[in-house]
Design a protein around this motif. Structure first.
Motif, PDB file in Angstrom:
ATOM      1  N   ALA A  25       0.837  -1.215   0.000  1.00 47.32           N
ATOM      2  CA  ALA A  25       0.000   0.000   0.000  1.00 47.32           C
ATOM      3  C   ALA A  25       0.867   1.258   0.000  1.00 47.32           C
ATOM      4  O   ALA A  25       0.530   2.253  -0.648  1.00 47.32           O
ATOM      5  CB  ALA A  25      -0.928  -0.010   1.213  1.00 47.32           C
ATOM      6  N   PRO A  30      -1.663   4.185  -1.043  1.00 51.19           N
ATOM      7  CA  PRO A  30      -1.593   4.577   0.376  1.00 51.19           C
ATOM      8  C   PRO A  30      -2.955   4.677   1.059  1.00 51.19           C
ATOM      9  O   PRO A  30      -3.049   4.554   2.278  1.00 51.19           O
ATOM     10  CB  PRO A  30      -0.918   5.955   0.316  1.00 51.19           C
ATOM     11  CG  PRO A  30      -0.203   5.977  -0.986  1.00 51.19           C
ATOM     12  CD  PRO A  30      -1.014   5.144  -1.929  1.00 51.19           C
ATOM     13  N   GLN A  31      -4.013   4.895   0.276  1.00 53.72           N
ATOM     14  CA  GLN A  31      -5.344   5.013   0.895  1.00 53.72           C
ATOM     15  C   GLN A  31      -5.959   3.654   1.231  1.00 53.72           C
ATOM     16  O   GLN A  31      -7.064   3.587   1.772  1.00 53.72           O
ATOM     17  CB  GLN A  31      -6.289   5.822   0.000  1.00 53.72           C
ATOM     18  CG  GLN A  31      -6.752   5.140  -1.260  1.00 53.72           C
ATOM     19  CD  GLN A  31      -5.770   5.307  -2.413  1.00 53.72           C
ATOM     20  OE1 GLN A  31      -4.581   5.564  -2.210  1.00 53.72           O
ATOM     21  NE2 GLN A  31      -6.254   5.149  -3.644  1.00 53.72           N
ATOM     22  N   TYR A  33      -4.970   1.650   3.445  1.00 52.31           N
ATOM     23  CA  TYR A  33      -4.925   1.468   4.896  1.00 52.31           C
ATOM     24  C   TYR A  33      -5.122   2.803   5.597  1.00 52.31           C
ATOM     25  O   TYR A  33      -4.789   3.869   5.042  1.00 52.31           O
ATOM     26  CB  TYR A  33      -3.576   0.893   5.329  1.00 52.31           C
ATOM     27  CG  TYR A  33      -3.536  -0.625   5.359  1.00 52.31           C
ATOM     28  CD1 TYR A  33      -3.846  -1.330   6.503  1.00 52.31           C
ATOM     29  CD2 TYR A  33      -3.192  -1.342   4.215  1.00 52.31           C
ATOM     30  CE1 TYR A  33      -3.809  -2.714   6.527  1.00 52.31           C
ATOM     31  CE2 TYR A  33      -3.153  -2.723   4.228  1.00 52.31           C
ATOM     32  CZ  TYR A  33      -3.461  -3.404   5.390  1.00 52.31           C
ATOM     33  OH  TYR A  33      -3.431  -4.773   5.411  1.00 52.31           O
ATOM     34  N   GLU A  34      -5.646   2.746   6.795  1.00 49.67           N
ATOM     35  CA  GLU A  34      -5.795   3.927   7.634  1.00 49.67           C
ATOM     36  C   GLU A  34      -5.491   3.458   9.055  1.00 49.67           C
ATOM     37  O   GLU A  34      -6.101   2.473   9.514  1.00 49.67           O
ATOM     38  CB  GLU A  34      -7.216   4.468   7.527  1.00 49.67           C
ATOM     39  CG  GLU A  34      -7.365   5.963   7.764  1.00 49.67           C
ATOM     40  CD  GLU A  34      -7.380   6.319   9.236  1.00 49.67           C
ATOM     41  OE1 GLU A  34      -7.166   7.499   9.549  1.00 49.67           O
ATOM     42  OE2 GLU A  34      -7.631   5.419  10.064  1.00 49.67           O
ATOM     43  N   HIS A 117     -12.697   0.279   4.398  1.00 48.28           N
ATOM     44  CA  HIS A 117     -11.506  -0.207   3.713  1.00 48.28           C
ATOM     45  C   HIS A 117     -11.664  -1.696   3.436  1.00 48.28           C
ATOM     46  O   HIS A 117     -12.491  -2.368   4.042  1.00 48.28           O
ATOM     47  CB  HIS A 117     -10.260   0.026   4.572  1.00 48.28           C
ATOM     48  CG  HIS A 117      -9.965   1.476   4.787  1.00 48.28           C
ATOM     49  ND1 HIS A 117     -10.645   2.232   5.705  1.00 48.28           N
ATOM     50  CD2 HIS A 117      -9.088   2.301   4.186  1.00 48.28           C
ATOM     51  CE1 HIS A 117     -10.200   3.470   5.660  1.00 48.28           C
ATOM     52  NE2 HIS A 117      -9.246   3.541   4.754  1.00 48.28           N
TER      53      HIS A 117
ATOM     54  N   ALA B  22       1.455   1.363  10.245  1.00 46.05           N
ATOM     55  CA  ALA B  22       0.575   2.051   9.277  1.00 46.05           C
ATOM     56  C   ALA B  22       0.710   3.560   9.424  1.00 46.05           C
ATOM     57  O   ALA B  22       0.702   4.299   8.431  1.00 46.05           O
ATOM     58  CB  ALA B  22      -0.876   1.614   9.494  1.00 46.05           C
ATOM     59  N   LEU B  25       4.227   4.683   8.139  1.00 45.32           N
ATOM     60  CA  LEU B  25       4.278   4.644   6.671  1.00 45.32           C
ATOM     61  C   LEU B  25       3.419   5.739   6.033  1.00 45.32           C
ATOM     62  O   LEU B  25       3.355   5.851   4.816  1.00 45.32           O
ATOM     63  CB  LEU B  25       3.811   3.268   6.164  1.00 45.32           C
ATOM     64  CG  LEU B  25       4.728   2.086   6.463  1.00 45.32           C
ATOM     65  CD1 LEU B  25       4.079   0.761   6.022  1.00 45.32           C
ATOM     66  CD2 LEU B  25       6.067   2.249   5.758  1.00 45.32           C
ATOM     67  N   ARG B  26       2.757   6.528   6.888  1.00 50.03           N
ATOM     68  CA  ARG B  26       1.897   7.620   6.436  1.00 50.03           C
ATOM     69  C   ARG B  26       0.798   7.109   5.504  1.00 50.03           C
ATOM     70  O   ARG B  26       0.456   7.720   4.478  1.00 50.03           O
ATOM     71  CB  ARG B  26       2.709   8.721   5.754  1.00 50.03           C
ATOM     72  CG  ARG B  26       3.741   9.361   6.682  1.00 50.03           C
ATOM     73  CD  ARG B  26       4.578  10.389   5.968  1.00 50.03           C
ATOM     74  NE  ARG B  26       3.764  11.460   5.401  1.00 50.03           N
ATOM     75  CZ  ARG B  26       3.261  12.488   6.078  1.00 50.03           C
ATOM     76  NH1 ARG B  26       3.478  12.571   7.377  1.00 50.03           N
ATOM     77  NH2 ARG B  26       2.563  13.413   5.482  1.00 50.03           N
ATOM     78  N   LEU B  27       0.239   5.966   5.869  1.00 48.40           N
ATOM     79  CA  LEU B  27      -0.886   5.434   5.093  1.00 48.40           C
ATOM     80  C   LEU B  27      -2.161   6.146   5.523  1.00 48.40           C
ATOM     81  O   LEU B  27      -2.303   6.525   6.686  1.00 48.40           O
ATOM     82  CB  LEU B  27      -1.025   3.927   5.325  1.00 48.40           C
ATOM     83  CG  LEU B  27       0.186   3.076   4.935  1.00 48.40           C
ATOM     84  CD1 LEU B  27      -0.031   1.625   5.344  1.00 48.40           C
ATOM     85  CD2 LEU B  27       0.443   3.175   3.444  1.00 48.40           C
ATOM     86  N   GLY B  28      -3.065   6.319   4.600  1.00 47.30           N
ATOM     87  CA  GLY B  28      -4.389   6.824   4.962  1.00 47.30           C
ATOM     88  C   GLY B  28      -4.462   8.306   5.230  1.00 47.30           C
ATOM     89  O   GLY B  28      -4.920   8.730   6.291  1.00 47.30           O
ATOM     90  N   GLN B  29      -4.006   9.097   4.275  1.00 47.74           N
ATOM     91  CA  GLN B  29      -4.116  10.550   4.438  1.00 47.74           C
ATOM     92  C   GLN B  29      -5.569  10.988   4.226  1.00 47.74           C
ATOM     93  O   GLN B  29      -6.282  10.447   3.374  1.00 47.74           O
ATOM     94  CB  GLN B  29      -3.215  11.258   3.434  1.00 47.74           C
ATOM     95  CG  GLN B  29      -1.735  10.904   3.617  1.00 47.74           C
ATOM     96  CD  GLN B  29      -1.183  11.385   4.952  1.00 47.74           C
ATOM     97  OE1 GLN B  29      -1.208  12.566   5.236  1.00 47.74           O
ATOM     98  NE2 GLN B  29      -0.711  10.467   5.779  1.00 47.74           N
ATOM     99  N   GLY B  80     -11.580   8.790   7.851  1.00 48.21           N
ATOM    100  CA  GLY B  80     -10.372   8.100   7.426  1.00 48.21           C
ATOM    101  C   GLY B  80     -10.005   8.556   6.027  1.00 48.21           C
ATOM    102  O   GLY B  80      -9.960   9.754   5.748  1.00 48.21           O
ATOM    103  N   THR B  81      -9.798   7.597   5.135  1.00 52.70           N
ATOM    104  CA  THR B  81      -9.449   7.957   3.759  1.00 52.70           C
ATOM    105  C   THR B  81     -10.680   8.021   2.868  1.00 52.70           C
ATOM    106  O   THR B  81     -10.559   8.208   1.661  1.00 52.70           O
ATOM    107  CB  THR B  81      -8.467   6.935   3.160  1.00 52.70           C
ATOM    108  OG1 THR B  81      -9.126   5.668   3.102  1.00 52.70           O
ATOM    109  CG2 THR B  81      -7.224   6.815   4.003  1.00 52.70           C
ATOM    110  N   HIS B  82     -11.842   7.820   3.455  1.00 53.75           N
ATOM    111  CA  HIS B  82     -13.079   7.844   2.683  1.00 53.75           C
ATOM    112  C   HIS B  82     -13.985   8.959   3.212  1.00 53.75           C
ATOM    113  O   HIS B  82     -13.535   9.830   3.952  1.00 53.75           O
ATOM    114  CB  HIS B  82     -13.764   6.478   2.758  1.00 53.75           C
ATOM    115  CG  HIS B  82     -12.935   5.383   2.153  1.00 53.75           C
ATOM    116  ND1 HIS B  82     -12.931   5.112   0.809  1.00 53.75           N
ATOM    117  CD2 HIS B  82     -12.048   4.511   2.709  1.00 53.75           C
ATOM    118  CE1 HIS B  82     -12.089   4.133   0.558  1.00 53.75           C
ATOM    119  NE2 HIS B  82     -11.538   3.743   1.693  1.00 53.75           N
TER     120      HIS B  82
END
Lengths: 320, 137
Positions: A25, A30-31, A33-34, A117, B22, B25-29, B80-82
């Protein structure tokens, strides 16, 4: 009698594969995972294990009692294992289908669908309240046939392990023969989708053939044609773990409390979204409305340009 | 300490480590809503029965308000990312001040949302405060 829990041995593998998918990811999506979503999913998994330890004993007692009055004694013959696995997967299809079509069962199973997700951590988002649904009774026919409860539990463990890897967007399609028979990431993405076309489809655990046999199969469309949205019809909008665990139970009990007497049982047993006054929508109603919209759009495509100025911000609908 | 307790502690540690990775790794901006057309598309995705005819985007792109032809109003914000949307019920609280509109949906778990709407904040506040209870609810 073997004393073996396959899931216990698989947990380190789960952790490593989640880590590998996170690295994928990082570079590719990258989106996908959160961190808070991941934390909630994994806490669901841990809580589910604890709930199983606390509440699973009752199911075991019922199974052992039922095994005493079994019709046949199948024993531990080699051929019993694959047979038990296939029949347990058929059982899984039906308990899973009930999990979506009866609110009592959905109140528990919704936990697994509550993330927006779709990644390997979502696979571990397992319910804490499954024991309250008494869903284990779906396995009683197997016990009464003569399969030992421990054999059923081991087959169920392998079934759960199989379902872990299909919770990913990192794999597009498997070979055609595999997609035809087995549940795959593609088939299971459909199951987790909230797109009207995909609601309540692909209940399979391991073998997708059950959906094809019982009329609930839907193939995944190309993402550019119909991107998938994951989660539930009314997204939680919260990372509160306890709310995620109990929200549907709270909603259901509130509805039962407020409903007229003659409708109370329906709020327990009928499909999620059902209401006695028609103020809500079930998945069938959502799909029917969406299909009507699609037909209307197709039928009036030529008129859309003319009507656009009346709704300046409303672009044409596409497959939702 | 028995093996089950050890397993529990180990699992808890693994959970925290994975969530931490997570985060590292800066996932999920958190996404922004880029324009009204995007807000409309997101609203339709949030509720396929909601067809917006009007949209107001927060100046920072962090949230949006949308109205359909039936007078229903949806608030939309990132989760989150959504994104997660709510059609506002009778009982939603709204307060406008200095061009900022704060909405507290009747569904408290959704949480409050503050939008930078400038001159239109007051008008949206009034519309939300006059939302009627649905006839069949």
């Amino acid at each position: 009698m073997p004393d073996f829990s396959p899931v216990d041995y698989a947990i380190p593998g789960f952790v490593l594969l989640v880590l590998a998918e996170m690295l994928w990811a990082r570079w590719k999506r990258p989106q996908a995972y959160e961190p808070r979503d991941t934390l909630v999913s994994l806490a669901f998994g841990l809580g589910s294990t604890v709930a199983g330890l606390l509440l699973g004993g009752f199911a075991l007692l019922v199974f052992l009692a039922a095994y005493d009055v079994r019709l046949f004694t199948i024993g531990w013959e080699w051929w019993a294992w694959p047979l038990c696995f296939v029949l347990d997967d058929l059982k899984y299809y039906w308990v899973h289908r009930f999990g979506h079509r009866s609110r009592w069962f959905w109140a528990s199973h919704v936990n697994h669908h509550s993330s927006q997700h779709y990644n390997l951590s979502t696979a571990l988002r397992q319910t804490w309240t499954g024991a309250f649904t008494l869903g284990f009774v779906f396995a009683l026919p197997l016990v009464l046939l003569g399969f030992h409860p421990v054999m059923i539990a081991i087959c169920g463990g392998f079934n759960l392990i199989y379902q872990f890897w299909i919770h990913t967007e990192a794999i597009d399609r498997m070979p055609r023969w595999f997609e035809a028979v087995m549940n795959t990431p593609s088939h299971h993405r459909v199951h987790h989708a909230t797109n009207p076309r995909y609601l309540d489809r692909n209940y399979a655990g391991v073998f997708i053939v059950w959906d094809k046999l019982f009329g609930t199969f839907e193939a995944e469309r190309p993402a550019e044609e119909e991107p998938i949205r994951y989660g539930i019809v009314k997204q939680l909008g919260s990372f509160n773990l306890l709310w995620a665990v109990f929200h549907e139970w709270i909603g259901m009990l509130g509805d039962i409390w407020r409903a007229p007497w003659k409708h109370k049982l329906s709020y327990l047993l009928r499909e999620p979204g059902w209401s006695h006054d028609g103020s809500r929508e079930t998945s069938d109603m959502i799909r029917a409305r969406w299909e009507a919209q699609q037909q209307a759009v197709a039928g009036t495509a030529g008129d859309e340009v003319q009507s656009a100025p009346q709704k300046p911000i409303a672009g044409p609908r596409r497959a939702a | 300490m028995d093996s089950q307790t050890l397993q529990l502690i180990g699992s808890l540690a693994a959970i925290l480590v994975l969530a931490g990775i997570a985060w590292v790794l800066r996932l999920g901006q958190t996404p922004r809503i880029e324009g009204e057309a995007r807000a409309v598309a997101l609203a339709r995705e949030a509720d396929s029965g909601f067809d917006p005819v009007e949209a107001a985007l927060s100046g920072d792109g962090a949230a949006a308000l949308l109205a359909d032809s039936q007078g229903r109003i949806m608030v939309l914000r990132p989760h989150g990312t959504h994104f997660a949307g709510r059609i506002l019920d009778h009982g939603t609280r709204a307060a406008a001040e200095g061009g900022m509109l704060t909405i507290i949906p009747a569904d408290r778990r959704y949480g409050p949302v503050t939008l930078d709407l400038g001159d239109s904040a007051q008008a949206w506040e009034s519309r939300i405060q006059t939302l009627q209870r649905p006839l069949n609810a």
